[in-house]
Motif scaffolding. Structure first.
Motif, PDB file in Angstrom:
ATOM      1  N   LEU A  99     -44.120  -7.896 -22.075  1.00  0.00           N
ATOM      2  CA  LEU A  99     -44.793  -8.565 -23.192  1.00  0.00           C
ATOM      3  C   LEU A  99     -43.916  -9.671 -23.782  1.00  0.00           C
ATOM      4  O   LEU A  99     -44.402 -10.748 -24.148  1.00  0.00           O
ATOM      5  CB  LEU A  99     -45.156  -7.543 -24.270  1.00  0.00           C
ATOM      6  CG  LEU A  99     -46.205  -6.483 -23.854  1.00  0.00           C
ATOM      7  CD1 LEU A  99     -46.350  -5.422 -24.936  1.00  0.00           C
ATOM      8  CD2 LEU A  99     -47.552  -7.140 -23.577  1.00  0.00           C
ATOM      9  N   GLY A 135     -44.037 -12.959 -21.867  1.00  0.00           N
ATOM     10  CA  GLY A 135     -45.267 -13.749 -21.867  1.00  0.00           C
ATOM     11  C   GLY A 135     -46.466 -13.125 -21.193  1.00  0.00           C
ATOM     12  O   GLY A 135     -47.559 -13.701 -21.217  1.00  0.00           O
ATOM     13  N   TYR A 136     -46.300 -11.967 -20.577  1.00  0.00           N
ATOM     14  CA  TYR A 136     -47.470 -11.276 -20.012  1.00  0.00           C
ATOM     15  C   TYR A 136     -48.301 -10.716 -21.163  1.00  0.00           C
ATOM     16  O   TYR A 136     -47.763 -10.155 -22.111  1.00  0.00           O
ATOM     17  CB  TYR A 136     -47.030 -10.149 -19.070  1.00  0.00           C
ATOM     18  CG  TYR A 136     -46.376 -10.657 -17.806  1.00  0.00           C
ATOM     19  CD1 TYR A 136     -47.149 -11.123 -16.747  1.00  0.00           C
ATOM     20  CD2 TYR A 136     -44.986 -10.675 -17.688  1.00  0.00           C
ATOM     21  CE1 TYR A 136     -46.546 -11.593 -15.585  1.00  0.00           C
ATOM     22  CE2 TYR A 136     -44.379 -11.147 -16.536  1.00  0.00           C
ATOM     23  CZ  TYR A 136     -45.167 -11.606 -15.486  1.00  0.00           C
ATOM     24  OH  TYR A 136     -44.566 -12.081 -14.345  1.00  0.00           O
ATOM     25  N   ARG A 137     -49.616 -10.843 -21.064  1.00  0.00           N
ATOM     26  CA  ARG A 137     -50.486 -10.437 -22.165  1.00  0.00           C
ATOM     27  C   ARG A 137     -51.267  -9.154 -21.884  1.00  0.00           C
ATOM     28  O   ARG A 137     -51.822  -8.552 -22.797  1.00  0.00           O
ATOM     29  CB  ARG A 137     -51.470 -11.557 -22.514  1.00  0.00           C
ATOM     30  CG  ARG A 137     -50.792 -12.852 -22.943  1.00  0.00           C
ATOM     31  CD  ARG A 137     -51.796 -13.799 -23.598  1.00  0.00           C
ATOM     32  NE  ARG A 137     -52.457 -13.205 -24.756  1.00  0.00           N
ATOM     33  CZ  ARG A 137     -51.926 -13.125 -25.966  1.00  0.00           C
ATOM     34  NH1 ARG A 137     -50.703 -13.609 -26.171  1.00  0.00           N
ATOM     35  NH2 ARG A 137     -52.600 -12.575 -26.955  1.00  0.00           N
ATOM     36  N   CYS A 138     -51.302  -8.733 -20.603  1.00  0.00           N
ATOM     37  CA  CYS A 138     -52.121  -7.563 -20.286  1.00  0.00           C
ATOM     38  C   CYS A 138     -51.506  -6.742 -19.144  1.00  0.00           C
ATOM     39  O   CYS A 138     -52.066  -6.670 -18.047  1.00  0.00           O
ATOM     40  CB  CYS A 138     -53.529  -7.997 -19.919  1.00  0.00           C
ATOM     41  SG  CYS A 138     -54.720  -6.643 -19.848  1.00  0.00           S
ATOM     42  N   ASP A 145     -53.509  -5.962 -33.280  1.00  0.00           N
ATOM     43  CA  ASP A 145     -52.443  -6.751 -32.660  1.00  0.00           C
ATOM     44  C   ASP A 145     -52.223  -6.295 -31.221  1.00  0.00           C
ATOM     45  O   ASP A 145     -51.783  -7.059 -30.373  1.00  0.00           O
ATOM     46  CB  ASP A 145     -51.139  -6.587 -33.453  1.00  0.00           C
ATOM     47  CG  ASP A 145     -51.281  -7.103 -34.876  1.00  0.00           C
ATOM     48  OD1 ASP A 145     -51.328  -8.330 -35.041  1.00  0.00           O
ATOM     49  OD2 ASP A 145     -51.357  -6.262 -35.792  1.00  0.00           O
ATOM     50  N   LEU A 146     -52.534  -5.005 -30.982  1.00  0.00           N
ATOM     51  CA  LEU A 146     -52.357  -4.427 -29.653  1.00  0.00           C
ATOM     52  C   LEU A 146     -53.549  -3.536 -29.327  1.00  0.00           C
ATOM     53  O   LEU A 146     -53.965  -2.715 -30.142  1.00  0.00           O
ATOM     54  CB  LEU A 146     -51.067  -3.582 -29.600  1.00  0.00           C
ATOM     55  CG  LEU A 146     -50.808  -2.813 -28.305  1.00  0.00           C
ATOM     56  CD1 LEU A 146     -50.524  -3.769 -27.154  1.00  0.00           C
ATOM     57  CD2 LEU A 146     -49.653  -1.821 -28.483  1.00  0.00           C
ATOM     58  N   HIS A 181     -59.404 -11.665 -28.676  1.00  0.00           N
ATOM     59  CA  HIS A 181     -58.667 -12.415 -27.657  1.00  0.00           C
ATOM     60  C   HIS A 181     -57.225 -12.724 -28.061  1.00  0.00           C
ATOM     61  O   HIS A 181     -56.420 -13.113 -27.212  1.00  0.00           O
ATOM     62  CB  HIS A 181     -59.407 -13.716 -27.307  1.00  0.00           C
ATOM     63  CG  HIS A 181     -59.616 -14.617 -28.477  1.00  0.00           C
ATOM     64  ND1 HIS A 181     -60.691 -14.474 -29.340  1.00  0.00           N
ATOM     65  CD2 HIS A 181     -58.900 -15.678 -28.932  1.00  0.00           C
ATOM     66  CE1 HIS A 181     -60.632 -15.407 -30.274  1.00  0.00           C
ATOM     67  NE2 HIS A 181     -59.546 -16.145 -30.058  1.00  0.00           N
ATOM     68  N   HIS A 182     -56.887 -12.564 -29.336  1.00  0.00           N
ATOM     69  CA  HIS A 182     -55.500 -12.806 -29.759  1.00  0.00           C
ATOM     70  C   HIS A 182     -54.617 -11.579 -29.539  1.00  0.00           C
ATOM     71  O   HIS A 182     -53.389 -11.680 -29.611  1.00  0.00           O
ATOM     72  CB  HIS A 182     -55.454 -13.198 -31.236  1.00  0.00           C
ATOM     73  CG  HIS A 182     -56.081 -14.533 -31.527  1.00  0.00           C
ATOM     74  ND1 HIS A 182     -55.619 -15.696 -30.948  1.00  0.00           N
ATOM     75  CD2 HIS A 182     -57.143 -14.872 -32.313  1.00  0.00           C
ATOM     76  CE1 HIS A 182     -56.372 -16.714 -31.376  1.00  0.00           C
ATOM     77  NE2 HIS A 182     -57.292 -16.242 -32.201  1.00  0.00           N
ATOM     78  N   LEU A 215     -52.651  -8.412 -27.741  1.00  0.00           N
ATOM     79  CA  LEU A 215     -52.053  -8.016 -26.467  1.00  0.00           C
ATOM     80  C   LEU A 215     -52.773  -6.760 -25.985  1.00  0.00           C
ATOM     81  O   LEU A 215     -53.307  -5.983 -26.797  1.00  0.00           O
ATOM     82  CB  LEU A 215     -50.567  -7.730 -26.638  1.00  0.00           C
ATOM     83  CG  LEU A 215     -49.698  -8.908 -27.109  1.00  0.00           C
ATOM     84  CD1 LEU A 215     -48.276  -8.437 -27.393  1.00  0.00           C
ATOM     85  CD2 LEU A 215     -49.695 -10.025 -26.080  1.00  0.00           C
ATOM     86  N   ASP A 262     -52.297  -8.717 -15.756  1.00  0.00           N
ATOM     87  CA  ASP A 262     -51.476  -9.781 -15.174  1.00  0.00           C
ATOM     88  C   ASP A 262     -50.154  -9.283 -14.599  1.00  0.00           C
ATOM     89  O   ASP A 262     -49.400 -10.054 -14.015  1.00  0.00           O
ATOM     90  CB  ASP A 262     -51.225 -10.903 -16.199  1.00  0.00           C
ATOM     91  CG  ASP A 262     -50.741 -10.389 -17.543  1.00  0.00           C
ATOM     92  OD1 ASP A 262     -50.350  -9.208 -17.615  1.00  0.00           O
ATOM     93  OD2 ASP A 262     -50.767 -11.170 -18.515  1.00  0.00           O
TER      94      ASP A 262
END
Length: 441
Positions: A19, A22-25, A100-101, A123-124, A126, A147
């Motif tokens: 995280l 930069g990985y979001r998922c 947020d998560l 969409h914002h 994580l 990802d």
């Protein structure tokens, strides 16, 4: 607070690092028995202690109470946590606090439209998913959403390091029992083989095999229908083996009472349909009995490993009467996961929306139970389950699985080809020609 094992802490650290990079998922691959709930509760604890909101999504209501207890044990600040079923959350998006998560349990379901809608709405946020099998039923990878894969341990490693019990696996004898036809190339007709296993057929006497392989041990039985589950429970009781049936419609107080009796050892065989599946918490047992063919790798892994929680000097028993091992391999096989989908695997095939009335030949909706033109009632024909009680199950280990369940294409050397030929009563000349064609000679 809960005490994490070293590998569990590494999985938490790897997820946090992903995280930060930069990985979001990310998708965390936690094999059955690895302590998934402990790992995800630690990630949620750290998030809530930073005063950030967490949305935790499950796909079955029975799982909500289970995860709530784990979160409370791990000192999670529940003021910042929303727990909910995906079916409920997707209908209440505007009323749900902005997270947020987002944490998704059994995230191999994540490509379903309901999950996608939630992720797109928030969409914002994580997103962290947890699953033992990061692949869809149709073979598709999860790369449309996830990802990165977070991996640390395998089922084989957990057994070797005594976090899970070793097991013995018993299944129908494929080549001798099924009398499959052989193609001119010497290969078995695998389509015929698959049809044999997916038919509604049970190989072997269920009670006799339980007595022979696991007599007196506590077992969970997976049935293919409520009728079959209830009948098997009654059949066990008739021969003096305490047994009960539960399913999704069993009243909660009755279900809890039956599970408690199983926990206390008063019930030896717990029969069920579609209840003791993904993530469902049941007492430890040492034996699993499979009477239902499944097309889902996830369910197969979950079911086959129900009895493998570590107990010193104890070997688990898996009794597979329907050949699930033929489709999915042994539970502790090394598997290489990928987020990449197979071609066309993430496409959804729509069911034909219409059908033809056999009485007046009118085209009607697939969902109609009665023809609007002639009044004919559409009966659902239930195919009877065939039972071959004379069939004997044999033990399947890594070596026999390689010999009995592989195809000639799986052989990687002349030695393996000669072994294959010997096992299947082929002449050595067949192996020679196969090897020559592949450049082994």
């Amino acid at each position: 607070m809960l005490q994490l094992r070293d590998y569990q802490q590494k999985m938490v650290s790897k997820t946090r690092e992903a995280l930060k990079n930069g990985y979001r998922c990310p998708c965390v691959v936690a094999p059955c028995g690895a302590g998934k709930s402990v790992i995800l509760s630690e990630i949620i604890r750290m998030t809530t202690h930073n005063k950030k909101q967490v949305l935790f999504i499950v796909h079955r209501k029975e799982l909500i109470d289970q995860i709530r207890q784990t979160l409370l044990k791990n000192d999670v600040d529940m003021k910042f946590v929303t727990l909910g079923m995906v079916q409920t959350i997707v209908k209440r998006l505007e009323k749900t606090s902005e997270p947020d998560l987002i944490v998704i349990d059994e995230s191999h379901h994540v490509l379903a439209n309901s999950y996608k809608k939630i992720i797109q709405h928030f969409h914002h946020a994580l997103v962290v998913g947890f699953t033992a099998t990061p692949v869809r039923l149709n073979g598709g990878g999860l790369g449309d959403i996830n990802d990165i894969l977070i991996e640390e341990v395998t089922t084989k490693w957990l057994i070797e390091n005594q976090f899970l019990s070793p097991y013995k696996y018993f299944a129908p004898e494929v080549m001798e029992t099924f009398q499959l036809h052989v193609k001119r190339t010497g290969d078995y007709d695998l389509t015929e083989l698959d049809n044999q296993f997916t038919e509604r057929k049970i190989w072997g006497d269920v009670i006799a095999h339980y007595r022979k392989l696991a007599n007196g041990e506590q077992a969970i039985l997976y049935a293919s229908s409520i009728y079959q589950s209830e009948k098997m429970a009654a059949s066990f009781r008739e021969v003096g083996i305490s047994s009960e049936h539960i399913d999704g419609k069993t009243p909660k107080p009755e279900r809890n009472e039956i599970i408690q009796k199983f926990r206390d050892g008063e019930i030896k065989v717990l029969c069920n349909l579609d209840l003791i599946g993904e993530g469902f918490d049941v007492p430890d047992c040492s034996t699993v009995i499979m009477l239902r063919p499944t097309q889902s790798l996830s369910l197969y892994i979950q079911q086959s490993m129900r009895g493998m929680r570590y107990r010193p000097n104890k070997t688990s028993i898996i009794i597979d009467h329907v050949g699930n091992v033929n489709r999915f391999g042994l539970p502790n096989m090394e598997r290489t996961w990928s987020l990449e989908p197979k071609k066309g695997s993430n496409q959804t095939k729509a069911e034909a929306p219409v059908k033809i009335c056999k009485e007046c030949f009118m085209t009607v909706l697939q969902t109609d139970n009665k023809c609007p033109h002639c009044g004919a009632v559409f009966k659902v024909e239930a195919k009877a389950i065939e039972v071959d009680e004379s069939a004997e199950l044999k033990e399947i280990d890594e070596q026999t699985f390689k010999l009995d369940f592989r195809t000639p294409e799986d052989c990687k050397s002349m030695k393996e080809l000669y072994d294959y030929a010997k096992t299947h009563n082929y002449k050595r000349g067949w192996a020679y020609h196969q090897g020559k064609a592949r450049g082994f000679i």
